[in-house]
Motif scaffolding. Sequence first.
Motif, PDB file in Angstrom:
ATOM      1  N   LEU A  63      19.632   4.693   7.492  1.00 29.77           N
ATOM      2  CA  LEU A  63      20.709   4.499   6.521  1.00 29.77           C
ATOM      3  C   LEU A  63      21.570   3.293   6.874  1.00 29.77           C
ATOM      4  CD1 LEU A  63      21.935   8.091   5.668  1.00 29.77           C
ATOM      5  CD2 LEU A  63      21.153   6.367   4.056  1.00 29.77           C
ATOM      6  N   GLU A  64      21.818   3.084   8.151  1.00 30.76           N
ATOM      7  CA  GLU A  64      22.629   1.947   8.564  1.00 30.76           C
ATOM      8  C   GLU A  64      21.929   0.627   8.229  1.00 30.76           C
ATOM      9  OE1 GLU A  64      25.925   0.194   9.500  1.00 30.76           O
ATOM     10  OE2 GLU A  64      25.774   2.358   9.656  1.00 30.76           O
ATOM     11  N   HIS A  65      20.596   0.608   8.322  1.00 30.91           N
ATOM     12  CA  HIS A  65      19.848  -0.595   7.955  1.00 30.91           C
ATOM     13  C   HIS A  65      19.842  -0.799   6.436  1.00 30.91           C
ATOM     14  CE1 HIS A  65      18.442  -1.759  11.880  1.00 30.91           C
ATOM     15  NE2 HIS A  65      18.042  -0.517  12.122  1.00 30.91           N
ATOM     16  N   GLU A  66      19.749   0.288   5.693  1.00 24.03           N
ATOM     17  CA  GLU A  66      19.684   0.203   4.231  1.00 24.03           C
ATOM     18  C   GLU A  66      21.050  -0.030   3.599  1.00 24.03           C
ATOM     19  OE1 GLU A  66      17.025   0.336   2.081  1.00 24.03           O
ATOM     20  OE2 GLU A  66      15.734   0.209   3.846  1.00 24.03           O
ATOM     21  N   VAL A  67      22.042   0.685   4.080  1.00 22.88           N
ATOM     22  CA  VAL A  67      23.392   0.614   3.505  1.00 22.88           C
ATOM     23  C   VAL A  67      24.382   0.412   4.655  1.00 22.88           C
ATOM     24  CG1 VAL A  67      25.081   1.778   2.036  1.00 22.88           C
ATOM     25  CG2 VAL A  67      22.657   2.287   1.764  1.00 22.88           C
ATOM     26  N   PRO A  68      24.595  -0.833   5.068  1.00 21.22           N
ATOM     27  CA  PRO A  68      25.524  -1.073   6.180  1.00 21.22           C
ATOM     28  C   PRO A  68      26.924  -0.526   5.859  1.00 21.22           C
ATOM     29  CG  PRO A  68      24.279  -3.057   5.661  1.00 21.22           C
ATOM     30  CD  PRO A  68      23.976  -2.049   4.585  1.00 21.22           C
ATOM     31  N   GLY A  69      27.500   0.136   6.837  1.00 25.14           N
ATOM     32  CA  GLY A  69      28.847   0.676   6.680  1.00 25.14           C
ATOM     33  C   GLY A  69      28.916   2.007   5.951  1.00 25.14           C
ATOM     34  N   TRP A  70      27.789   2.654   5.717  1.00 28.84           N
ATOM     35  CA  TRP A  70      27.797   3.917   4.969  1.00 28.84           C
ATOM     36  C   TRP A  70      28.596   4.994   5.686  1.00 28.84           C
ATOM     37  CZ3 TRP A  70      26.041   8.542   6.834  1.00 28.84           C
ATOM     38  CH2 TRP A  70      25.288   8.482   8.007  1.00 28.84           C
ATOM     39  N   LYS A  71      28.553   4.987   7.013  1.00 29.62           N
ATOM     40  CA  LYS A  71      29.216   6.035   7.769  1.00 29.62           C
ATOM     41  C   LYS A  71      30.740   5.951   7.617  1.00 29.62           C
ATOM     42  CE  LYS A  71      27.921   8.356  11.909  1.00 29.62           C
ATOM     43  NZ  LYS A  71      27.278   8.249  13.198  1.00 29.62           N
ATOM     44  N   GLN A  72      31.281   4.743   7.654  1.00 31.68           N
ATOM     45  CA  GLN A  72      32.714   4.580   7.497  1.00 31.68           C
ATOM     46  C   GLN A  72      33.143   4.993   6.096  1.00 31.68           C
ATOM     47  OE1 GLN A  72      30.747   2.151   8.887  1.00 31.68           O
ATOM     48  NE2 GLN A  72      31.385   2.641  10.973  1.00 31.68           N
ATOM     49  N   THR A  73      32.312   4.710   5.095  1.00 29.89           N
ATOM     50  CA  THR A  73      32.617   5.103   3.717  1.00 29.89           C
ATOM     51  C   THR A  73      32.677   6.623   3.603  1.00 29.89           C
ATOM     52  OG1 THR A  73      31.446   3.154   2.922  1.00 29.89           O
ATOM     53  CG2 THR A  73      31.885   4.882   1.322  1.00 29.89           C
ATOM     54  N   GLN A  74      31.748   7.323   4.267  1.00 35.04           N
ATOM     55  CA  GLN A  74      31.705   8.781   4.193  1.00 35.04           C
ATOM     56  C   GLN A  74      32.882   9.411   4.944  1.00 35.04           C
ATOM     57  OE1 GLN A  74      29.603  10.609   2.355  1.00 35.04           O
ATOM     58  NE2 GLN A  74      28.811   8.671   1.619  1.00 35.04           N
ATOM     59  N   GLN A  75      33.312   8.801   6.040  1.00 35.83           N
ATOM     60  CA  GLN A  75      34.395   9.355   6.826  1.00 35.83           C
ATOM     61  C   GLN A  75      35.742   9.207   6.141  1.00 35.83           C
ATOM     62  OE1 GLN A  75      33.971   7.407  10.581  1.00 35.83           O
ATOM     63  NE2 GLN A  75      32.364   8.790  11.275  1.00 35.83           N
ATOM     64  N   ARG A  76      35.894   8.210   5.283  1.00 36.23           N
ATOM     65  CA  ARG A  76      37.160   7.984   4.589  1.00 36.23           C
ATOM     66  C   ARG A  76      37.347   8.915   3.401  1.00 36.23           C
ATOM     67  NH1 ARG A  76      36.735   2.159   3.193  1.00 36.23           N
ATOM     68  NH2 ARG A  76      35.131   1.865   4.714  1.00 36.23           N
ATOM     69  N   ARG A  77      36.269   9.533   2.931  1.00 39.21           N
ATOM     70  CA  ARG A  77      36.374  10.421   1.756  1.00 39.21           C
ATOM     71  C   ARG A  77      37.129  11.685   2.124  1.00 39.21           C
ATOM     72  NH1 ARG A  77      30.584  10.688  -1.279  1.00 39.21           N
ATOM     73  NH2 ARG A  77      30.700   8.674  -2.264  1.00 39.21           N
TER      74      ARG A  77
END
Length: 79
Positions: A63-77
């Motif tokens: 996921l990090e390779h496909e969508v960089p920064g996805w984890k930070q986006t999920q943590q802010r929700r």
Amino acid sequence: MEDLPGVLAIISIFIVLPGMVLHYLTRNKEIAARAAGDPTMNARLVDIAERLERRIDAIETLLEHEVPGWKQTQQRRPG
């Protein structure tokens, strides 16, 4: 008909609720007895947990390779 809610409440309190408690107490005792009877169960559970952790790490890497920064986006929700 006017007494129906009261009768249902009494039945729930004195029959249904104790029945549910006894059901879950019995289930927990059965599970504990099975776990005590199988000494390899904990080792198998640890192995399964480790494999799942490796799979999650692999998915997060992909996921990090496909969508960089996805984890930070999920943590802010919120929620």
